[in-house]
Design an enzyme around this catalytic site. Structure first.
Site, short mmCIF file in Angstrom:
data_model
loop_
_atom_site.label_atom_id
_atom_site.label_comp_id
_atom_site.label_asym_id
_atom_site.label_seq_id
_atom_site.Cartn_x
_atom_site.Cartn_y
_atom_site.Cartn_z
N ASP A 480 0.86 -1.18 0.00
CA ASP A 480 0.00 0.00 0.00
C ASP A 480 0.90 1.23 0.00
OD1 ASP A 480 -2.52 1.49 0.41
OD2 ASP A 480 -1.64 1.93 2.36
N ASP A 482 -0.32 5.18 0.75
CA ASP A 482 -0.64 6.17 1.80
C ASP A 482 -0.67 5.50 3.16
OD1 ASP A 482 -0.99 8.32 -0.01
OD2 ASP A 482 -2.96 7.54 -0.54
#
Length: 801
Positions: A480, A482
């Site tokens: 991922d 953010d």
């Protein structure tokens, strides 16, 4: 194209029914690798509506022709990884497509024509699904339909981005009689960028194409870029050694070819090549040459060799099989690129390298056929020992000569010990490490003369003992962005250093649909990370793919989001509008800081009129350096409230984005790495793969302890630096040195174990109590003293006295 001109499967001779190569795993076409295991669809079906315009109905394709499928064939027999790729299809249609794919797997080797019929039937029902197009390409490849195979494989590569299909595409060019095109693909930027097994496959194909072009010396040099160290076993080394032997034979270096056919036979524990038959054929040619020489030595009915007791000298013209000459082209002079030492039997006590075997579609690809390097057909097996040659050479002697005077010339010793392998560790042909950076092309390298002194191979120091690290267990990281790698315009502490120090392939998987992959990669590079657009998988891409799969070509979609999202939709073949007045067939909604009342109202009008609604993600918040901002999920909630409808979700935790990321990674053991339980970790569960939670973003330790089963990670680490730890030390499980007791909803932890194991141990005991019904996840209280208290406090956990 006659049978002789048709490309041959490299390293396999006439064995045209062997298992094909898979770029992500072992087995046949993407099908029954783990038959009987059901597919975890998880969140893949959430938000789907059965009657959206343009959706594939349950009876879609029911009238399409296709071969019958036996009743005992079940979709559950299909590999779970492949079934995940079918999640975007209507359930009934996906069932039929899956059963056709299972049939392809079952009959591919025994009946390639029937396998192709089933593959075509699957393609007719799901032509936009990458794995279906890939399987169709492989089936056509096995059936010798080169043009159809090339078309399907290119389509699959456009859809999946899988570079492992390039060698097959190049091999199809050989099948179509265009070896120069195969070389162009191999030497192009994409071909040269291949790594590992894919690079080896491409070089084998290139070598075959070089032989087709009458350039066997260049084929030899091409294969010398690979690890040609004898003693390896398995399909990969066997095929590589076989292709090298074939190239040597095509170049007229017969003795060297025999040595490498022997190495191939020794490596071929699974019987995927016909190396032993080739050796027998060469031995048979020796016998014929001997007989011809013997006949030539007879003068006036008298055998001069028998009369004198001295064997006639060997005629060089008889050392090469006429059959081999007719099939590989004119025999050239025997200049030697690599000295061919006598075969030796490897030390039985020494460990043999076990190189991984080539792999076929999980995304995948079969073993390339065309790069057989032009070797001859094979007769029945027959071994010839040197002692037998000696006996034959002296069989007609009336009186044996004295050993000192009549010792016969040694027979071709390279034929006899078939069980041995040649040790080339001291020769320049063994490249112990990747030579790609040193040798760019066979065109750039001239073979050394036969009498050149061999170079000594570099000594490689033994690797230090390693722990059970993440790099050992997983072959791809699905990261991922953010909250995991960066927060807004700042890199997360330890993230850059960790990713720089890891050799594991990594792919950045983001729910944020506001930027295109090239923009995301540029942002990562600005923060100091190594990244390219090919390493980025976005929910915008997946959302656009879903539109293309559920709408007829040329349909129009209303875009709520950035221009980047709109461009992804256009590239998927769907027209773009921003107004409900244009009668769009679908609405696709992604994050944009400019989205407001006007844009949401246009979408509401279209959705109420019956448009298919796709949401790129449903994240309620968006992490930034200032904190949590409003995410796309909050705006999706506004439309849900205004329309009473549910969207089809592309991004995490739904399966489509995760399935795209797995397909892009192409590995067999990917790992999800993220900071959110409700997206990253649940997304891993939706496609049945393991995950690691980093405590640098949205989800906290408190969230972790109360997590429902579908949001529980396999591992927990403070930040990405935890990927260097031993996997068992950060696994959610009891950990040494920590004692955790649960009384009601009060969890008490004590001890002085390793800090990295504290949170995993705490989560393990807490989940067990919750699952047993003895603790309420909404009422949890944590007690701790000493080091445990300090550690939990640093992680933001409220510890009670």
């Amino acid at each position: 194209m006659n049978d002789r001109d048709r490309p041959r499967r490299d390293g396999r001779g006439e064995r045209d029914t062997r298992d094909q190569r898979d770029s992500r795993g072992q087995g046949g076409p993407r099908g029954q690798r783990r038959g009987g295991q059901g597919d975890r669809q998880g969140g893949g079906s959430r938000g789907r509506r059965p009657d959206r315009p343009g959706r594939e109905r349950a009876d879609r394709g029911s009238r399409q022709p296709g071969p019958p499928i036996p009743d005992e064939i079940s979709a559950s027999d299909l590999d779970p990884e492949v079934r995940r790729d079918l999640l975007t299809l209507d359930k009934a249609n996906a069932e039929i497509v899956a059963r056709h794919l299972v049939m392809v797997s079952q009959v591919l080797l025994d009946d390639p024509a029937l396998a192709l019929e089933h593959a075509r039937a699957a393609r007719a029902r799901a032509s936009r699904v990458g794995v279906v197009r890939e399987t169709a390409g492989i089936a056509a490849y096995n059936a010798g339909e080169w043009q159809e195979a090339a078309t399907e494989l290119r389509a699959a590569r456009r859809i999946t981005g899988n570079p492992s299909l390039l060698p097959l595409i190049a091999d199809c060019e050989r099948g179509l009689g265009r070896p120069e095109r195969a070389v162009e693909i191999a030497r192009g930027d994409e071909g040269r960028a291949l790594k590992g097994e894919d690079a080896t496959e491409m070089r084998i194909v290139e070598a075959g194409a070089r032989i087709d072009l009458g350039e066997p010396e260049k084929a030899i040099v091409t294969l010398q870029m690979e690890n040609l160290k004898p003693g390896q076993v398995g399909t990969g080394p066997a095929r590589l050694f076989y292709a090298y032997a074939s190239a040597l034979q095509a170049a007229g270096r017969r003795e060297d070819a025999i040595t490498w056919y022997m190495n191939a036979a020794a490596a071929d524990v699974d019987d995927v090549t016909d190396a032993e038959f080739r050796l027998t054929e060469l031995a048979h040619d020796d016998e014929q040459s001997e007989e011809e020489s013997s006949a030539d030595s007879v003068r006036g009915g008298v055998d001069e060799a028998a009369a004198t007791g001295i064997p006639a000298p060997e005629d060089p013209a008889t050392t090469t099989s006429p059959r081999a000459e007719s099939e590989t082209g004119p025999v050239q002079s025997k200049t030697s690129d690599v000295p061919a030492p006598a075969p030796v039997v490897p030390d039985a006590g020494a460990p043999e390298p076990n190189a991984p075997e080539p792999r076929v579609p999980e995304s995948s690809a079969p073993e390339t056929k065309a790069a057989d390097a032009g070797a001859a057909d094979t007769p029945e097996t027959r071994s010839v020992a040197p002692e037998q040659d000696d006996e034959r050479s002296q069989a007609s002697d009336p009186e044996p000569a004295e050993p000192e005077a009549a010792e016969p010339e040694a027979a071709d010793e390279s034929i006899a010990p078939l069980e041995g392998t040649a040790d080339l560790s001291a020769t320049s042909s063994y490249v112990e490490q990747d030579a790609t950076d040193l040798i760019e092309s066979a065109d750039d390298l001239v073979a050394p003369p036969a009498d050149a002194e061999p170079e000594k191979s570099a000594t490689v120091p033994a690797a230090p003992a390693r722990r059970n690290t993440f790099a050992d267990r997983y072959d791809a990281l699905l990261l991922d962005l953010d909250g995991t790698v960066f927060a807004g315009h700042q890199a997360i502490p330890n993230a850059k250093e960790t990713l720089e120090g890891l050799d594991t392939a990594r792919f950045f998987v983001t729910n944020n649909a506001s930027r295109r992959p090239s923009e995301v990669a540029a942002h990562l590079r600005d923060l100091g990370f190594e990244a390219s657009a090919e390493m980025v998988v976005t929910s915008a891409q997946t959302g656009a793919r879903l539109l293309a799969e559920h709408l007829p070509a040329g349909s129009r979609a209303l875009v709520v989001g950035t221009d980047g999202l709109a461009q992804e939709v256009r590239e998927a073949g769907i027209a773009v509008t921003r107004s409900a007045d244009d009668g769009p067939a679908a609405v696709i909604q992604g994050h944009s800081p400019d989205t407001g009342w006007a844009q949401l109202s246009e979408a509401a009008l279209a959705i109420r009129a019956g448009a298919l609604w796709v949401a790129t993600n449903v994240d309620a918040t968006l992490p930034s350096e200032r904190g949590l901002l409003v995410g796309n999920g909050s705006m999706v909630a506004a439309l849900r409230n205004a329309t009473g409808k549910e969207p089809l979700v592309a991004g995490k935790p739904a399966a489509p984005l995760m399935a795209d990321a797995i397909a892009r990674a192409g590995g067999s053991a990917p790992l999800v790495v993220g900071d959110r339980l409700d997206t990253d970790i649940e997304g891993g569960h939706s496609v049945g793969i393991e995950s690691v939670l980093v405590l640098t973003g949205v989800s906290t330790v408190t969230d972790l302890l109360a997590a429902p089963p579908e949001q529980r990670p396999t591992y927990v680490v403070d930040d990405l630096a935890g990927l260097f730890e031993d996997v068992d030390a950060v696994r959610v499980a009891p950990q040494p040195g920590w004692s955790v007791t649960v009384d009601g909803s009060t969890v008490t932890v004590a001890g002085d174990g390793d800090e990295i194991g504290l949170v995993p141990a705490l989560a393990s005991a807490t989940w067990k109590a919750i699952d047993n019904g003895t603790a309420d996840p909404e009422e949890l209280r944590i007690r701790a003293e000493g080091e445990a208290r300090a550690k939990l406090a640093s992680l933001g956990v409220a510890v009670v006295d």
